[in-house]
Scaffold this active site. Structure first.
Site, PDB file in Angstrom:
ATOM      1  CG  ASN A  31      40.077  26.788  13.185  1.00 57.20           C
ATOM      2  OD1 ASN A  31      39.268  27.562  13.652  1.00 57.20           O
ATOM      3  ND2 ASN A  31      41.150  26.400  13.856  1.00 57.20           N
ATOM      4  CB  CYS A  34      42.070  26.366   6.797  1.00 59.65           C
ATOM      5  SG  CYS A  34      43.625  25.525   7.054  1.00 59.65           S
ATOM      6  CD  GLU A  44      41.847  22.324  15.526  1.00 60.88           C
ATOM      7  OE1 GLU A  44      41.768  21.721  16.627  1.00 60.88           O
ATOM      8  OE2 GLU A  44      42.686  23.210  15.291  1.00 60.88           O
ATOM      9  CB  CYS A 100      43.921  28.314   2.407  1.00 61.34           C
ATOM     10  SG  CYS A 100      43.052  27.321   3.639  1.00 61.34           S
ATOM     11  CB  CYS A 142      47.853  26.621   5.181  1.00 66.05           C
ATOM     12  SG  CYS A 142      46.450  25.812   4.387  1.00 66.05           S
ATOM     13  CD  GLU A 185      42.676  30.870   6.084  1.00 72.47           C
ATOM     14  OE1 GLU A 185      42.212  29.878   6.696  1.00 72.47           O
ATOM     15  OE2 GLU A 185      43.799  31.346   6.330  1.00 72.47           O
TER      16      GLU A 185
END
Ligand code: THU
Length: 131
Positions: free
Chosen positions: A42, A53, A44, A89, A86, A55
């Site tokens: 991830n 993310c 941020e 993703c 999520c 993934e």
């Protein structure tokens, strides 16, 4: 490659996470049909909504490198529980992966498994909306 090896790769990947806001480091390892593994973490941002993310980082790296056929993905996190992917993703996975695509999620010393079809039934695609 065994799922346990892909999980290990996902744990390695989370070491590169940039997660100063959540403190929750996530790693992903995406196995390609030819055995190549792409890692993701991830990433941020101070503008929180720009976060990517783990993934999607792995998937986009693979796509950018020219890969299109994927066998499985593993997900790990710096704290239990490791996340189910999520919604965003899941939808990105559905662009490239079939409903039987396995998603391995680290859990304790092992992992649990779900298929993409279980995680995102009736995924959106233009074929459906044009029917
Ligand atoms: N995150 C992922 O990288 N993958 C998931 O499946 C769930 C959430 C990240 C995004 C954010 O950096 C942090 O976890 C907390 O939401």
């Amino acid at each position: 490659m065994k799922p346990a090896h892909l999980i290990s790769a996902a744990f390695q990947a989370l070491e590169n996470a940039h997660a100063p806001y959540s403190g929750y480091q996530v790693g992903a390892a995406l196995l390609c049909e030819d055995g190549t593994v792409f890692s993701g973490c991830n990433v941020e941002n101070a503008s929180y909504g720009l976060t990517n993310c783990a993934e999607r980082t792995a998937l986009f790296s693979a796509i950018a490198a020219g890969y299109r056929n994927f066998t499985a993905i593993a997900i790990s996190a710096s704290k239990e529980p490791a996340p189910f992917p999520c919604g965003a993703c899941r939808q990105v996975m559905a662009e490239f992966c079939a409903p039987d695509f396995p998603v391995y999620i680290a859990e304790g010393p092992g992992f649990k498994t779900a298929t993409l079809g279980e995680l995102l039934p009736h995924s959106f695609n233009l074929g459906d909306s044009n029917a």
